[in-house]
Design an enzyme around this catalytic site. Sequence first.
Site, short mmCIF file in Angstrom:
data_model
loop_
_atom_site.label_atom_id
_atom_site.label_comp_id
_atom_site.label_asym_id
_atom_site.label_seq_id
_atom_site.Cartn_x
_atom_site.Cartn_y
_atom_site.Cartn_z
N GLU A 1 97.32 37.90 69.13
CA GLU A 1 97.43 37.88 70.60
C GLU A 1 96.25 37.08 71.13
O GLU A 1 95.10 37.39 70.83
CB GLU A 1 97.44 39.32 71.13
CG GLU A 1 98.73 40.04 70.79
CD GLU A 1 99.97 39.22 71.14
OE1 GLU A 1 100.11 38.78 72.29
OE2 GLU A 1 100.79 38.99 70.23
N CYS B 1 92.55 38.90 79.58
CA CYS B 1 93.49 37.85 79.18
C CYS B 1 94.56 37.70 80.25
O CYS B 1 95.14 36.64 80.43
CB CYS B 1 94.12 38.20 77.85
SG CYS B 1 94.85 39.83 77.85
P1 NAD Z 1 87.07 35.56 70.16
O1 NAD Z 1 88.22 34.78 69.68
O2 NAD Z 1 85.78 34.88 70.33
O3 NAD Z 1 86.79 36.78 69.16
C1 NAD Z 1 87.79 37.73 68.86
C2 NAD Z 1 87.42 38.42 67.56
O4 NAD Z 1 87.50 37.47 66.49
C3 NAD Z 1 85.99 38.97 67.52
O5 NAD Z 1 86.00 40.21 66.85
C4 NAD Z 1 85.26 37.93 66.71
O6 NAD Z 1 84.12 38.45 66.05
C5 NAD Z 1 86.32 37.54 65.71
N1 NAD Z 1 86.14 36.26 65.04
C6 NAD Z 1 85.53 35.14 65.50
N2 NAD Z 1 85.61 34.16 64.57
C7 NAD Z 1 86.29 34.67 63.52
C8 NAD Z 1 86.70 34.14 62.27
N3 NAD Z 1 86.44 32.89 61.90
N4 NAD Z 1 87.40 34.95 61.43
C9 NAD Z 1 87.71 36.20 61.79
N5 NAD Z 1 87.33 36.76 62.95
C10 NAD Z 1 86.63 35.99 63.81
O7 NAD Z 1 87.55 36.27 71.51
P2 NAD Z 1 86.72 37.24 72.46
O8 NAD Z 1 85.71 36.44 73.18
O9 NAD Z 1 86.28 38.45 71.72
O10 NAD Z 1 87.87 37.72 73.47
C11 NAD Z 1 88.28 36.96 74.54
C12 NAD Z 1 89.57 36.24 74.22
O11 NAD Z 1 90.56 37.19 73.84
C13 NAD Z 1 90.16 35.52 75.42
O12 NAD Z 1 90.68 34.29 75.01
C14 NAD Z 1 91.28 36.45 75.89
O13 NAD Z 1 92.30 35.82 76.60
C15 NAD Z 1 91.77 36.98 74.58
N6 NAD Z 1 92.48 38.25 74.73
C16 NAD Z 1 93.83 38.24 74.57
C17 NAD Z 1 94.55 39.42 74.74
C18 NAD Z 1 96.03 39.44 74.58
O14 NAD Z 1 96.60 40.53 74.50
N7 NAD Z 1 96.69 38.31 74.52
C19 NAD Z 1 93.88 40.60 75.08
C20 NAD Z 1 92.49 40.56 75.22
C21 NAD Z 1 91.79 39.37 75.03
#
Ligand code: NAD
Length: 518
Positions: free
Chosen positions: A287, A321
Amino acid sequence: MRKAPFKNEPLTDFSVPANKRKMQEAVGRVRSHLGKEYPSIVGHQKLFLTVKFLSYNPSQKDQVVGVFQKADETHADMAVKVAAETFGRWSLAEPAKRADYLFKAASIMRKRRLELAAWMVFEVGKSWEEADGDVAEAIDFLEFYGREMLRYAGPQPLTKYPGEKNALRYIPLGVGIIIPPWNFPLAILVGMTSAAIVCGNTVVLKPSSDSPTIAAKFVEIMEEVKLPHGVLNFLPGSGATVGNPLVGHRKTRFVAFTGSKDVGLGIVELAARHQPGQIWIKRVIAEMGGKDSIVVDSGCDLDVAASGVAAAAFGFQGQKCSACSRAIVVRSVYEKFIEKLIPKVKAIKVGPVFNYENAMGPVINQAAMDSITKYIEIGKSEGQLVCGGSALGGNGFFIAPTVIKDVHPKARISQEEIFGPVLAIIKADDYDDAIAIANDTEYGLTGAVYTKSRSRIEKAKDFFHVGNLYINRKCTGALVGVHPFGGFNMSGTDSKAGGRDYLMLFTQAKAISEKIIK
Ligand code: NAD
């Protein structure tokens, strides 16, 4: 025992003095527990590692919320192996027993409701209402998925066939890697983790480095309900250092990710790569981001529309999001709508959220602050600034709620996810043009229309291409069971969290056919 039908957890009303006082006490209690160290957990082992990292309060940059162990590839390997060993036993546990762990956890969360909310006030800068809503949603996920497991474990409808006894069972997949974001640090984390384990999978949970303390609180609750060791392994650390080896591990069967588009696509790519000895195709539930629009039509109640846009754009500092980052307004009501919106935005109080009066808190960290303020500068050259437009002083990452009008639909601030308190206003020729503009991004998560016209409502239902469409209400605030949540296109795999299809993603169906021997 039969469970009562699911219903959503009510929200706390902080205008009631007794509730306000209790929350103030919870904030005080949590403040006295800041800065503690939390172990990583693999099976029955609590790990204290040489390398640590800290989580900070974005309302007060130098205040440490928790101290964590920074895991690396070795720990990732260890955790996946322990989860794989545990899977053999856990996958055979009775579904009702597995569901019971969720119901017990929900009951503990209910008792610790305000304390959990207070942790979010400190660790991610949620206002009291937003933090309370996050805990309520986490409780909802536990109650909903527990009940869903009971339904999935029951007999599944199949066409009768003479001479055979047929059945379909939803069985678990194996080891799952759970990677949640920081913005719903309890709700989304609990939703993805509990869905995975209630289905009989074992998991390694890698929380966001911006919100590991709230994750640790959930892990403590699962310990308290005596979830067997090895079912939920807890491994904080950086995405690249520990996330990649977890996703790439040959014993990993699936990944449940919520976060940004770029990280999500990287995970999809890595998970698709076959590792030596791997005997399945990894499943990825991803997501991702959004660029969500609210369409304002002529003839709608502009006061109501302006309130909805302000709430959806600036609630939790625009860091949802589902946040409205584009208001697309038809030409005939464009100026009038802006006139109604601006005083509402200017009235939003920004500041440290441990004070109840501040409806808007800080953005999550320095990187977010830098990126959002850069987008504001880009926006100033792409449109006309009408309010906000800069960072605010203080010891936190505060940014004024910002509105930029006359933005072209193809401008960068109209197309790219900013994930902060920045709203672009776009003028549309008419309603059809507004829907076309709304659809013209790479995302497709949420959207809303404000209109009084029945035929235009129907048009939105047919042509506004988003996973969650709202009519005459704001585009944030999805409720478990009521508004199953997930988006189209680059917003992800439309996995519909909080819906009846969700658990299917964490299972595989086994059809069993037995010849009846007379
Ligand atoms: P992010 O992508 O920076 O991080 C998300 C998670 O991924 C964190 O736990 C991070 O540590 C991990 N991560 C980062 N690099 C990784 C890798 N190489 N391998 C594995 N894990 C890794 O996102 P964020 O800043 O935590 O959250 C904000 C984003 O999430 C926004 O884009 C928002 O729109 C989205 N979001 C989407 C939904 C949805 O339901 N569609 C809900 C909430 C947030």
